[in-house]
Design an enzyme around this catalytic site. Sequence first.
Site, PDB file in Angstrom:
ATOM      1  N   GLU A   1       0.823  -1.208   0.000  1.00 26.12           N
ATOM      2  CA  GLU A   1       0.000   0.000   0.000  1.00 26.12           C
ATOM      3  C   GLU A   1       0.860   1.262   0.000  1.00 26.12           C
ATOM      4  O   GLU A   1       1.811   1.373   0.779  1.00 26.12           O
ATOM      5  CB  GLU A   1      -0.923   0.030   1.223  1.00 26.12           C
ATOM      6  CG  GLU A   1      -1.921  -1.108   1.281  1.00 26.12           C
ATOM      7  CD  GLU A   1      -2.963  -1.071   0.170  1.00 26.12           C
ATOM      8  OE1 GLU A   1      -2.946  -0.154  -0.676  1.00 26.12           O
ATOM      9  OE2 GLU A   1      -3.804  -1.996   0.151  1.00 26.12           O
ATOM     10  N   HIS A   2       0.532   2.184  -0.870  1.00 26.09           N
ATOM     11  CA  HIS A   2       1.203   3.480  -1.007  1.00 26.09           C
ATOM     12  C   HIS A   2       2.645   3.350  -1.504  1.00 26.09           C
ATOM     13  O   HIS A   2       3.414   4.302  -1.437  1.00 26.09           O
ATOM     14  CB  HIS A   2       1.176   4.256   0.317  1.00 26.09           C
ATOM     15  CG  HIS A   2      -0.181   4.790   0.665  1.00 26.09           C
ATOM     16  ND1 HIS A   2      -0.554   6.093   0.425  1.00 26.09           N
ATOM     17  CD2 HIS A   2      -1.260   4.188   1.216  1.00 26.09           C
ATOM     18  CE1 HIS A   2      -1.809   6.263   0.823  1.00 26.09           C
ATOM     19  NE2 HIS A   2      -2.257   5.116   1.300  1.00 26.09           N
TER      20      HIS A   2
ATOM     21  N   ASP B   1       3.227   2.401  -4.711  1.00 28.82           N
ATOM     22  CA  ASP B   1       3.247   2.580  -6.170  1.00 28.82           C
ATOM     23  C   ASP B   1       3.762   3.947  -6.580  1.00 28.82           C
ATOM     24  O   ASP B   1       4.566   4.068  -7.508  1.00 28.82           O
ATOM     25  CB  ASP B   1       1.876   2.294  -6.788  1.00 28.82           C
ATOM     26  CG  ASP B   1       0.752   3.159  -6.252  1.00 28.82           C
ATOM     27  OD1 ASP B   1       0.931   3.788  -5.191  1.00 28.82           O
ATOM     28  OD2 ASP B   1      -0.316   3.207  -6.889  1.00 28.82           O
TER      29      ASP B   1
ATOM     30  N   GLY C   1     -16.255   3.450  -2.582  1.00 23.73           N
ATOM     31  CA  GLY C   1     -15.590   3.894  -1.365  1.00 23.73           C
ATOM     32  C   GLY C   1     -15.095   2.775  -0.480  1.00 23.73           C
ATOM     33  O   GLY C   1     -14.763   3.000   0.684  1.00 23.73           O
TER      34      GLY C   1
ATOM     35  N   GLY D   1     -12.431   0.695  -1.269  1.00 22.27           N
ATOM     36  CA  GLY D   1     -11.032   0.351  -1.508  1.00 22.27           C
ATOM     37  C   GLY D   1     -10.826  -0.668  -2.603  1.00 22.27           C
ATOM     38  O   GLY D   1      -9.739  -1.225  -2.734  1.00 22.27           O
TER      39      GLY D   1
ATOM     40  N   SER E   1     -11.070   0.033  -5.767  1.00 22.25           N
ATOM     41  CA  SER E   1     -10.638   0.804  -6.931  1.00 22.25           C
ATOM     42  C   SER E   1     -11.707   0.908  -8.009  1.00 22.25           C
ATOM     43  O   SER E   1     -11.473   0.619  -9.180  1.00 22.25           O
ATOM     44  CB  SER E   1      -9.352   0.227  -7.522  1.00 22.25           C
ATOM     45  OG  SER E   1      -8.706   1.199  -8.313  1.00 22.25           O
ATOM     46  N   SER E   2     -12.882   1.352  -7.610  1.00 18.29           N
ATOM     47  CA  SER E   2     -13.955   1.555  -8.576  1.00 18.29           C
ATOM     48  C   SER E   2     -13.596   2.622  -9.591  1.00 18.29           C
ATOM     49  O   SER E   2     -14.009   2.557 -10.753  1.00 18.29           O
ATOM     50  CB  SER E   2     -15.248   1.935  -7.854  1.00 18.29           C
ATOM     51  OG  SER E   2     -15.061   3.057  -7.012  1.00 18.29           O
ATOM     52  N   SER E   3     -12.791   3.629  -9.194  1.00 17.27           N
ATOM     53  CA  SER E   3     -12.443   4.697 -10.132  1.00 17.27           C
ATOM     54  C   SER E   3     -11.533   4.184 -11.248  1.00 17.27           C
ATOM     55  O   SER E   3     -11.679   4.572 -12.409  1.00 17.27           O
ATOM     56  CB  SER E   3     -11.788   5.871  -9.402  1.00 17.27           C
ATOM     57  OG  SER E   3     -10.572   5.487  -8.796  1.00 17.27           O
TER      58      SER E   3
ATOM     59  N   ASP F   1      -3.403   0.474  -9.554  1.00 14.84           N
ATOM     60  CA  ASP F   1      -4.813   0.143  -9.763  1.00 14.84           C
ATOM     61  C   ASP F   1      -5.108  -0.112 -11.230  1.00 14.84           C
ATOM     62  O   ASP F   1      -5.792  -1.078 -11.594  1.00 14.84           O
ATOM     63  CB  ASP F   1      -5.706   1.268  -9.242  1.00 14.84           C
ATOM     64  CG  ASP F   1      -5.639   1.412  -7.732  1.00 14.84           C
ATOM     65  OD1 ASP F   1      -5.062   0.527  -7.074  1.00 14.84           O
ATOM     66  OD2 ASP F   1      -6.157   2.414  -7.219  1.00 14.84           O
TER      67      ASP F   1
END
Length: 386
Positions: A32-33, A35, A121, A123, A125-127, A170
Amino acid sequence: MVYKTITAFFKENYHKSPLLIKAPGRINLIGEHTDYNQGLVLPASIEKGIYFAVTDNHDNVIRIETFLTQPEKIEFTLKGEHKAFTSFWGNYFKAIIEILVAKNYPIKAMNCVFGGDIPIGSGLSSSAALCCGFIYALSKISGNEIPREEIALIAQEAEHKIGLNCGLMDQYAVLFGKKGNAFFLDCKDLSHRYIPINLEGYSWVLVNSNIKHNLVVDSEYNKRRISCENIVRNVKKLRPEVNSLRDVTISDLEKITEKSNETDLKRAKYIIDENNRVLRMMNALTNGDEQEVGRILNEGHWAMSTQYEITTNEIDALVTIGENLEGIIGSRMMGGGFGGCTINLIETAKLDSSISSLLKAYQNQTGIAAEYYHLAIDDGVKVIEY
């Protein structure tokens, strides 16, 4: 099934049989974090996703609508101009079309209906699924298939345009995922390979804390990124060849202690340790060592809690409860932070009782009813036959 509803809606309203495209959500097993620090990540694409039903049209517009979030229809010209819209997702599509126009990609008019079963929302990664799936769909309709590596970069640029300085994990996970495998990505050179998940008798379960996170401009996410950049800047004075935290060692941190903010140092150490956890996780999955997988998950969580400081009391409660329940091998918060889900490795034979006990204890402690989702590792963006 969501895709059947979307397909039926499209046929009823547009009187054509659409091309159906699935863009999956993703989990991140560890990393996590890392990338945006050119580090190592180990995500996987999942069966939950966003579906796009699309055809071309002769109206000279890109017409997009959804009925699964807030119902709304948006129309864009082929240059990205649009009528007023209020939905958050319109900003992503607007950014994508403007980027494609600026890069001189040929774009054809398109009708699009989309929706999915990724909890917003949480986590997953829907975006990234939204952006990558839309770009893939638009390139299919336009007859100019964009390479997946380029789709990832365009999707990342779109997120940057609306204020989130994300890395590429993502997008790569959504585009390149493979059923039954984790996806190892080196964010420094974008080399990648598949890591088999050899854990028979164990299941992956996502538990949604129902604490929503929203990563926006000036968010805590971006503050962490600034901390990392501060440390790189200080190390670079001693070692000019350093360009990211990927190049920084614990020894480097010790040499800049007096010249660096204590919080920045703590966050940088988290990133260095997290890269090592990715390497350990790859070996544990390949060797089928579920106990080591569990240890890494828990270790990674408490590092996020105490070093990177991106968890919440509720998320910490979920992990603490799991540590004391039989059958839950390990768990950690997943995603950008400040809410969302935990990913849990659970003994399949004890799955129902473990989850029931976890949810009950969590509600007793927090007053919040959590939700859970069984996870199946699936393929990346693809055309669905129906």
